[in-house]
Design a protein around this motif. Sequence first.
Motif, mmCIF file in Angstrom:
data_model
loop_
_atom_site.group_PDB
_atom_site.id
_atom_site.type_symbol
_atom_site.label_atom_id
_atom_site.label_comp_id
_atom_site.label_asym_id
_atom_site.label_seq_id
_atom_site.Cartn_x
_atom_site.Cartn_y
_atom_site.Cartn_z
ATOM 1 N N GLN A 222 3.320 14.421 27.906
ATOM 2 C CA GLN A 222 4.652 14.697 27.375
ATOM 3 C C GLN A 222 5.545 13.472 27.506
ATOM 4 O O GLN A 222 5.391 12.658 28.413
ATOM 5 N N GLY A 223 6.495 13.374 26.566
ATOM 6 C CA GLY A 223 7.501 12.313 26.648
ATOM 7 C C GLY A 223 7.019 10.940 26.226
ATOM 8 O O GLY A 223 7.583 9.930 26.659
ATOM 9 N N VAL A 224 5.993 10.858 25.372
ATOM 10 C CA VAL A 224 5.501 9.547 24.928
ATOM 11 C C VAL A 224 6.433 8.961 23.869
ATOM 12 O O VAL A 224 7.136 9.687 23.164
ATOM 13 N N GLU A 225 6.449 7.652 23.768
ATOM 14 C CA GLU A 225 7.198 6.947 22.730
ATOM 15 C C GLU A 225 6.203 6.135 21.909
ATOM 16 O O GLU A 225 5.563 5.224 22.433
ATOM 17 N N ILE A 226 6.094 6.485 20.655
ATOM 18 C CA ILE A 226 5.137 5.810 19.784
ATOM 19 C C ILE A 226 5.680 4.446 19.370
ATOM 20 O O ILE A 226 6.847 4.305 18.995
ATOM 21 N N GLU A 323 -2.011 14.466 12.934
ATOM 22 C CA GLU A 323 -2.134 13.095 13.417
ATOM 23 C C GLU A 323 -0.888 12.672 14.190
ATOM 24 O O GLU A 323 0.216 13.186 14.002
ATOM 25 N N VAL A 324 -1.080 11.707 15.056
ATOM 26 C CA VAL A 324 0.028 11.135 15.814
ATOM 27 C C VAL A 324 0.854 10.265 14.878
ATOM 28 O O VAL A 324 0.324 9.402 14.165
ATOM 29 N N SER A 325 2.180 10.509 14.867
ATOM 30 C CA SER A 325 3.085 9.763 13.985
ATOM 31 C C SER A 325 4.221 9.162 14.804
ATOM 32 O O SER A 325 4.287 9.316 16.035
ATOM 33 N N ASP A 326 5.141 8.494 14.131
ATOM 34 C CA ASP A 326 6.264 7.848 14.821
ATOM 35 C C ASP A 326 7.154 8.844 15.542
ATOM 36 O O ASP A 326 7.882 8.480 16.479
ATOM 37 N N THR A 327 7.107 10.111 15.119
ATOM 38 C CA THR A 327 7.980 11.120 15.729
ATOM 39 C C THR A 327 7.285 11.909 16.838
ATOM 40 O O THR A 327 7.894 12.788 17.440
ATOM 41 N N THR A 328 6.043 11.601 17.105
ATOM 42 C CA THR A 328 5.289 12.348 18.121
ATOM 43 C C THR A 328 5.856 12.092 19.515
ATOM 44 O O THR A 328 6.115 10.934 19.886
ATOM 45 N N SER A 329 6.018 13.152 20.288
ATOM 46 C CA SER A 329 6.450 13.019 21.683
ATOM 47 C C SER A 329 5.496 13.729 22.645
ATOM 48 O O SER A 329 5.491 13.442 23.833
ATOM 49 N N ARG A 330 4.703 14.679 22.127
ATOM 50 C CA ARG A 330 3.690 15.368 22.925
ATOM 51 C C ARG A 330 2.312 15.059 22.335
ATOM 52 O O ARG A 330 2.080 15.277 21.151
#
Length: 792
Positions: A222-226, A323-330
């Motif tokens: 949780q709380g990742v910054e792409i 998919e993981v995108s620029d807005t992904t946080s979890r």
Amino acid sequence: MKVPLRWLQEFIDLPTTDVDELTYAFDFLGLTVEGVEEHVAGWSDVFVGKVTDIQPHPDADKIRVCQVDVGNGPSQIICGAWNFGVGAVVPVAVPGAILPGDFQIGQRTIRGVESNGMICSEQELGLGEDHAGILVLGDDIEIGVRLEDVLEVPDVVFELDVTPNRPDALSIMGVARDLAAWFDIEHHVPSLPMTTVPGATSIEVDIEDTHGCRRFTAREIQGVEIGPSPFKVRHRLHKVGVRSISNVVDVTNYVMFELGHPLHAFDADSIVGDRLVVKRADAGEKLVTLDGEERALVAEDLIIYDEDGPTSMSGTMGGERSEVSDTTSRVLMEAASWDPPTIMRMWRRYDLRSEAATRFERGVDPSLADVANQRASAMVVALSGGEVLEGAVDVVTTPMEPLQVSLAMKYVRRILGDGFDESQVSDILTRLGMTVEAGDPLAVTVPTFRPDLTRDADLIEEVARIHGFDKFDATLPTGPAGGLTVEQKRSRELVEALTAAGLDQAINLPFVNPVDLEPLGYGDADLLTVNNPLREEESKLRPTMLAGLLSSLRYNLSHGAADVGFFEIGRVFSTEPNVEDPRLPAQTDRLAWAVVGGTGMRGLSGATHQVDGSTSLALWRHLSRRLDLDDVAIEAAAPAGYHPGRSASLTLRGETIGHVGELAPAAARHYEISGRVAVAEIDLGPILTERAPALASAPSVYPFVDFDLSFLISIDQQAQPLLEVTVAAGGDLVESARVFDEFPGAGDGQKALAIRYRLRAGDRTLTNDEVAPVRQAMIEAADGLGAVLRGV
């Protein structure tokens, strides 16, 4: 598998970095070096600098005026990139520097403002593909040092050819393990501890297809910054041929190359219903994959579902909507173990070959799944922030236990020689990660990352591999003298005979298109299907050799060859079970040939003629004389695919062993062959079997007596039975008999057959009184077949 030396050195302290010495070690370890890439600094006078101030350009909106310190005070440089700010550590090409492509850097004035050098991007330095922004280095790098002193250049990248049975070697760790055993040193995995916080992921995982998925692990971060990965990660991925995407996605590729276990990162917020289900697809379902392609799934596909439907192709490619995108946080980090054949068929079905699929199709160690997951999760936190939740998913459907193998020392010495003792063998196997209990036999525990080691012979090969194949003394094999078997000798004679007759030997793959078999009389019920064909249209195992030979004829004719003759020795496959092992299909060795054109067979008569059914018969007679096959009878026949009036069967002791003749016109048209085609297909076993030795007798010195008999027989009656009964009636005095004329227009559905007989006695000159009874006996024997002497 590409292995950068600098990356490898994090796992093992190599005693040498010499390329030739390491290539020698790789080759003898069975990791053949296919290529070596040398990465060198393609620049000069590029230093590490720090941006101390940034001001807008007074006369341009898209560029900025930067003050950059490279160790000797601020220097003014104009830059058009906007991905960095004050305090950024960047590579600086000072005036006089030369960049890749022989691009020289100097002082220049841009819209009235002086610029002293250039701040460089990855692409401008030849270090990667990113040219949209400046290469931003780590804050801990010393200012003013040369760039090549802080980057992993120079470096060497070895491209290794890893055999399909060594999935463990498709990783930096696996390669380091082999080298450690070779050099007898330690290896290690760089430490990257994972810390967790209380809590558990809300996402559940159900495995409905327990055969397709052997283990599924998942952790929530949780709380990742792409954002972009650090340059070190991007540069290493660039060296192994992988494009950098983002910090989280790059971690999955980075850990895959380190440990050999592929991973996949889901955007946890995009998983509908907080539940993933692994099962086979419903035919016709649609899934948009990461490459933007919409794919229609088939029932054999192994798919990961959420409540909205398919979200990822297991072990092959992820889905676009998760998919993981620029807005992904979890992020949900997944490391799973899949059934190798399932993954192999999936990527081939959709042409989605990838580094992940390459590993999964060979069999990734299920025991490695959670190890890789932990390392990847820890690396995500290190690169993009966030926290790993303590509660993780780990579903095991097929437990994998280390294999126990007994290894007797007498067997080791029998294979490798007397120079090996128990301690030496134990030491080598231990260096390869195995556990060895002393004794004779040795009790060896094979780890799950080595699925190729299943028996004592495999362990002996490992001992020889690490000992060094070049270190064994040359020895002369002992035992009985060798030699060719009767079948091998006769097989060589067969090849020589057909080659001498003007044919070329062909070698075709046993996979055929079922469409090509229909004209030859084979339907789906006669065919075996290949589960993983090289080409989808060639999905059947051949039940006949003719399909491949006729395809070869078609290919050669289409490329301008006018006269072509091929023969082939190979195996055909039946749907009937094998007598010796019912688990396998029946497999028969066959000889076949196919000839087209106007060459005829020069080796048979010295003349040329148009190829037809008689060519095939002449070839058989030529072969029959060479291999002493006079007891094989020739009878008119019309098997499927052959011309009904120009073909025959070959019979040995009442059993049909093959057919010779001419290809049916319809079959020739299917293969786009104009003109007649001489073909044959014969079981190989009966004609290679040892023949009884010929009994020779002294030739008679007395004169022979020739006479002719012309018989009227039915138009469809064969000559062979008539020859057999008349020769038998003549007894020992008959030396030969041959048909020399056939007249089909005798009327009333009859034909005239003229036969010349030769009589000779071994001890006297025959008189007319002796010949007359023999002649009469032949006529009476023929009458028993309904043959009437012509003119009587």
